[in-house]
Enzyme design. Structure first.
Site, PDB file in Angstrom:
ATOM      1  N   GLY A  77       0.765  -1.238   0.000  1.00 26.94           N
ATOM      2  CA  GLY A  77       0.000   0.000   0.000  1.00 26.94           C
ATOM      3  C   GLY A  77       0.793   1.283   0.000  1.00 26.94           C
ATOM      4  O   GLY A  77       0.227   2.348  -0.226  1.00 26.94           O
TER       5      GLY A  77
ATOM      6  N   PRO B 246       4.741  -5.237  -0.782  1.00 33.48           N
ATOM      7  CA  PRO B 246       4.738  -4.034  -1.631  1.00 33.48           C
ATOM      8  C   PRO B 246       4.558  -4.404  -3.095  1.00 33.48           C
ATOM      9  O   PRO B 246       5.134  -5.372  -3.578  1.00 33.48           O
ATOM     10  CB  PRO B 246       6.130  -3.439  -1.391  1.00 33.48           C
ATOM     11  CG  PRO B 246       6.998  -4.626  -1.073  1.00 33.48           C
ATOM     12  CD  PRO B 246       6.107  -5.606  -0.344  1.00 33.48           C
ATOM     13  N   GLY B 247       3.746  -3.634  -3.783  1.00 40.27           N
ATOM     14  CA  GLY B 247       3.543  -3.853  -5.214  1.00 40.27           C
ATOM     15  C   GLY B 247       3.937  -2.602  -5.982  1.00 40.27           C
ATOM     16  O   GLY B 247       4.994  -2.507  -6.593  1.00 40.27           O
TER      17      GLY B 247
ATOM     18  N   ARG C  21      -5.617   3.112 -15.591  1.00 38.25           N
ATOM     19  CA  ARG C  21      -5.627   3.863 -14.322  1.00 38.25           C
ATOM     20  C   ARG C  21      -6.297   5.234 -14.425  1.00 38.25           C
ATOM     21  O   ARG C  21      -7.092   5.583 -13.551  1.00 38.25           O
ATOM     22  CB  ARG C  21      -4.217   3.985 -13.741  1.00 38.25           C
ATOM     23  CG  ARG C  21      -3.582   2.622 -13.410  1.00 38.25           C
ATOM     24  CD  ARG C  21      -2.269   2.750 -12.652  1.00 38.25           C
ATOM     25  NE  ARG C  21      -2.456   3.348 -11.352  1.00 38.25           N
ATOM     26  CZ  ARG C  21      -2.206   4.606 -11.048  1.00 38.25           C
ATOM     27  NH1 ARG C  21      -1.665   5.411 -11.923  1.00 38.25           N
ATOM     28  NH2 ARG C  21      -2.456   5.054  -9.849  1.00 38.25           N
TER      29      ARG C  21
ATOM     30  N   TYR D 270      -9.358   5.195 -12.007  1.00 39.27           N
ATOM     31  CA  TYR D 270      -9.076   5.823 -10.707  1.00 39.27           C
ATOM     32  C   TYR D 270      -8.867   7.334 -10.814  1.00 39.27           C
ATOM     33  O   TYR D 270      -8.391   7.945  -9.859  1.00 39.27           O
ATOM     34  CB  TYR D 270      -7.791   5.246 -10.102  1.00 39.27           C
ATOM     35  CG  TYR D 270      -7.687   3.758 -10.023  1.00 39.27           C
ATOM     36  CD1 TYR D 270      -8.626   3.001  -9.316  1.00 39.27           C
ATOM     37  CD2 TYR D 270      -6.619   3.087 -10.604  1.00 39.27           C
ATOM     38  CE1 TYR D 270      -8.494   1.632  -9.208  1.00 39.27           C
ATOM     39  CE2 TYR D 270      -6.485   1.711 -10.504  1.00 39.27           C
ATOM     40  CZ  TYR D 270      -7.422   0.990  -9.809  1.00 39.27           C
ATOM     41  OH  TYR D 270      -7.281  -0.368  -9.701  1.00 39.27           O
TER      42      TYR D 270
ATOM     43  N   CYS E 227     -13.790   4.395 -28.271  1.00 36.74           N
ATOM     44  CA  CYS E 227     -15.064   5.094 -28.287  1.00 36.74           C
ATOM     45  C   CYS E 227     -15.671   5.139 -26.892  1.00 36.74           C
ATOM     46  O   CYS E 227     -16.683   4.500 -26.611  1.00 36.74           O
ATOM     47  CB  CYS E 227     -16.006   4.384 -29.261  1.00 36.74           C
ATOM     48  SG  CYS E 227     -17.556   5.208 -29.439  1.00 36.74           S
TER      49      CYS E 227
ATOM     50  N   TYR F   3       0.195  -1.731 -12.162  1.00 34.63           N
ATOM     51  CA  TYR F   3      -1.219  -1.655 -12.543  1.00 34.63           C
ATOM     52  C   TYR F   3      -1.375  -1.038 -13.929  1.00 34.63           C
ATOM     53  O   TYR F   3      -2.338  -0.329 -14.206  1.00 34.63           O
ATOM     54  CB  TYR F   3      -2.025  -0.899 -11.465  1.00 34.63           C
ATOM     55  CG  TYR F   3      -1.815  -1.503 -10.086  1.00 34.63           C
ATOM     56  CD1 TYR F   3      -2.352  -2.743  -9.772  1.00 34.63           C
ATOM     57  CD2 TYR F   3      -1.014  -0.875  -9.130  1.00 34.63           C
ATOM     58  CE1 TYR F   3      -2.132  -3.336  -8.546  1.00 34.63           C
ATOM     59  CE2 TYR F   3      -0.779  -1.457  -7.893  1.00 34.63           C
ATOM     60  CZ  TYR F   3      -1.341  -2.687  -7.602  1.00 34.63           C
ATOM     61  OH  TYR F   3      -1.113  -3.272  -6.387  1.00 34.63           O
TER      62      TYR F   3
HETATM   63  C1  LIG Z   1      -2.901  -5.115  -3.960  1.00 34.10           C
HETATM   64  C2  LIG Z   1      -2.377  -5.720  -2.728  1.00 34.10           C
HETATM   65  C3  LIG Z   1      -1.070  -5.443  -2.309  1.00 34.10           C
HETATM   66  C4  LIG Z   1      -0.167  -4.469  -3.025  1.00 34.10           C
HETATM   67  O1  LIG Z   1      -0.620  -3.162  -2.927  1.00 34.10           O
HETATM   68  P1  LIG Z   1       0.337  -1.967  -3.404  1.00 34.10           P
HETATM   69  O2  LIG Z   1      -0.473  -0.763  -3.147  1.00 34.10           O
HETATM   70  O3  LIG Z   1       0.616  -2.185  -4.839  1.00 34.10           O
HETATM   71  O4  LIG Z   1       1.563  -2.027  -2.579  1.00 34.10           O
HETATM   72  C5  LIG Z   1      -0.605  -6.085  -1.189  1.00 34.10           C
HETATM   73  N1  LIG Z   1      -1.385  -6.951  -0.493  1.00 34.10           N
HETATM   74  C6  LIG Z   1      -2.655  -7.233  -0.856  1.00 34.10           C
HETATM   75  C7  LIG Z   1      -3.446  -8.192  -0.063  1.00 34.10           C
HETATM   76  C8  LIG Z   1      -3.192  -6.626  -1.983  1.00 34.10           C
HETATM   77  O5  LIG Z   1      -4.447  -6.890  -2.342  1.00 34.10           O
END
Ligand SMILES: *Cc1c(COP(=O)(O)O)cnc(C)c1O
Length: 424
Positions: A239, A279-280, A317, A321, A349, A378
């Protein structure tokens, strides 16, 4: 920090010119920087050096095998949300012992697959899922490790659609139910409860809500321990946000990570627990860009639209969002260049197929290449073939080398997905 910069007036990914990639691979195309991925992973793990911590890259942000393998080579685990992601993680060389399976609704088949694969941990989100896991695992004579994902009733994140920790959101068991479910689990075969997980949202740039959620998790784990349960794995989710705007670009990332690590150290001080991180966006976000070519200008009395060859199916995105992506021209404009507001749109479109509104850009004309920055997370992983557009190719750069890590889909592949019924 990232490795996209101008050299001799041309935007480069590390040592490779984006104009060259566009010429050789075509547009639109995603371009990733291996050095940036590596750096983010290393900065993140270094912040928890000396602690019992495990990092599981949340691969839904970007699940290209080359991205996964780059991180796996550095020792990263994987946070997965489907059987497909578990399969990709294994294929990229992430050992099962470093794979976590998250997700709101896992099917019996997915749970069975995860159990057979022998992954590290399953994050359970409902009582039904607990019972299903126990039943399926017991039938196999297995007892996988699992944690409960709790909903701490603390929402956070850059947009309502990426908030997950409020009790109004669908994610996790309510925090008040954890004790009862731990008791239920203690009497079940086929499951070994070892801890708790939280994940309250994405693109979080203020730590207050995370801190509140972690405090609740800490208190809950202490309470469970007092009841005789084992809750020694605490998975703190992902997150953490990243800067999407050039003006704040330089080095926000590391200082936010340092502050996050210090806060966590303080909250869990003196507890004998293993911390997990997922972390993503933080790892992949600014390690990628979407390179696109300007097709046409559509001049109206009140505004000018720049129509590019990328669309919302390639990078959703902004449409989904209202997300902001910086736009950099591949040919450097120079500081003195006059800027004028443009609406940058794709060819689909849908009015939602808009990347930017009234964005000040230097003079832009058909044929120009522009880059949507910070598109590594994403981006491609959320792309689709809407409007029967081919999935965008992906390129990874490492130093002076680059490789196509996903070729552009072919027309045969696209058309070959469908079958006609026998009455046609
Ligand atoms: C999406 C997700 C993440 C990664 O979130 P980021 O905002 O990209 O860091 C981590 N854990 C869970 C359970 C998620 O659904």
């Amino acid at each position: 920090m990232h490795h996209f910069h101008y050299r001799s007036g041309v935007l480069h990914a590390e040592d490779v010119s984006l104009a060259r990639i566009a010429a050789e691979v075509g547009t639109p195309v995603y371009v990733y920087s291996a050095a940036t991925l590596e750096r983010h992973y290393k900065v993140f793990t270094a912040a928890f050096a000396g602690q019992r911590a495990r990092v599981f890259y949340a691969m839904k942000a970007n699940s290209n095998l080359a991205v996964l393998k780059t991180l796996a080579t550095l020792g990263a685990g994987a946070d997965t949300v489907s059987e497909g992601e578990i399969r990709k993680a294994l294929a990229a060389g992430v050992p099962a012992s470093k794979i976590v399976f998250s997700g709101v609704g896992k099917s019996d088949a997915e749970l069975a697959f995860a159990i057979d694969a022998g992954i590290y941990q399953i994050n359970i989100e409902t009582e039904g899922e607990l019972l299903a896991l126990s039943r399926i695992a017991a039938a196999k004579g297995r007892r996988p490790s699992a944690v409960f994902r709790v909903n701490p009733d603390v929402g956070a994140g850059g947009h309502a659609k990426i908030t997950t920790g409020s009790s109004d959101n669908k994610f996790g068991i309510s925090i008040g139910d954890a004790g009862r479910l731990y008791d239920v689990a203690a009497n079940l075969p086929g499951v070994n409860m070892v801890g708790l997980a939280v994940h309250i949202g994405s693109q979080i740039r203020e730590l207050d809500e995370l801190e509140a959620a972690f405090q609740r998790l800490r208190d809950l784990s202490k309470g469970l321990k007092a009841q005789g349960h084992s809750a020694e794995r605490l998975d703190l989710g992902g997150g953490l946000g990243i800067p999407y705007e050039m003006s704040e670009a330089v080095d926000h990332g590391p200082s936010l990570i340092q502050a996050y690590a210090a806060m966590i150290k303080r909250i869990f001080a003196g507890m004998d627990v293993e911390l997990g991180f997922e972390p993503g966006r933080l790892i992949a976000g600014n390690a990628g860009i979407l390179l696109t070519r300007v097709l046409h200008l559509n001049q109206r009395p009140q505004k000018t639209f720049v129509v590019v060859d990328a669309a919302m199916n390639d990078l959703v995105r902004p449409a989904m969002y209202e997300a902001f992506h910086d736009i950099w021209p591949v040919q450097e404009a120079g500081h003195a260049a006059v800027r004028q507001p443009y609406d940058v749109v794709g060819p689909i479109c849908e009015s939602g197929d808009t990347f930017a509104t009234a964005r000040p850009l230097p003079q832009t004309k058909p044929g120009d290449l522009i880059a949507f920055m910070t598109a590594g997370a994403y981006g491609s992983s959320m792309s689709s073939t809407y409007n029967s557009r081919l999935l965008v190719p992906e390129v990874m750069v490492k130093g002076a080398e680059f490789a196509v890590v996903r070729p552009r889909q072919t027309w045969d592949e696209l058309l070959g997905q469908d079958r006609l019924p026998k009455w046609l």
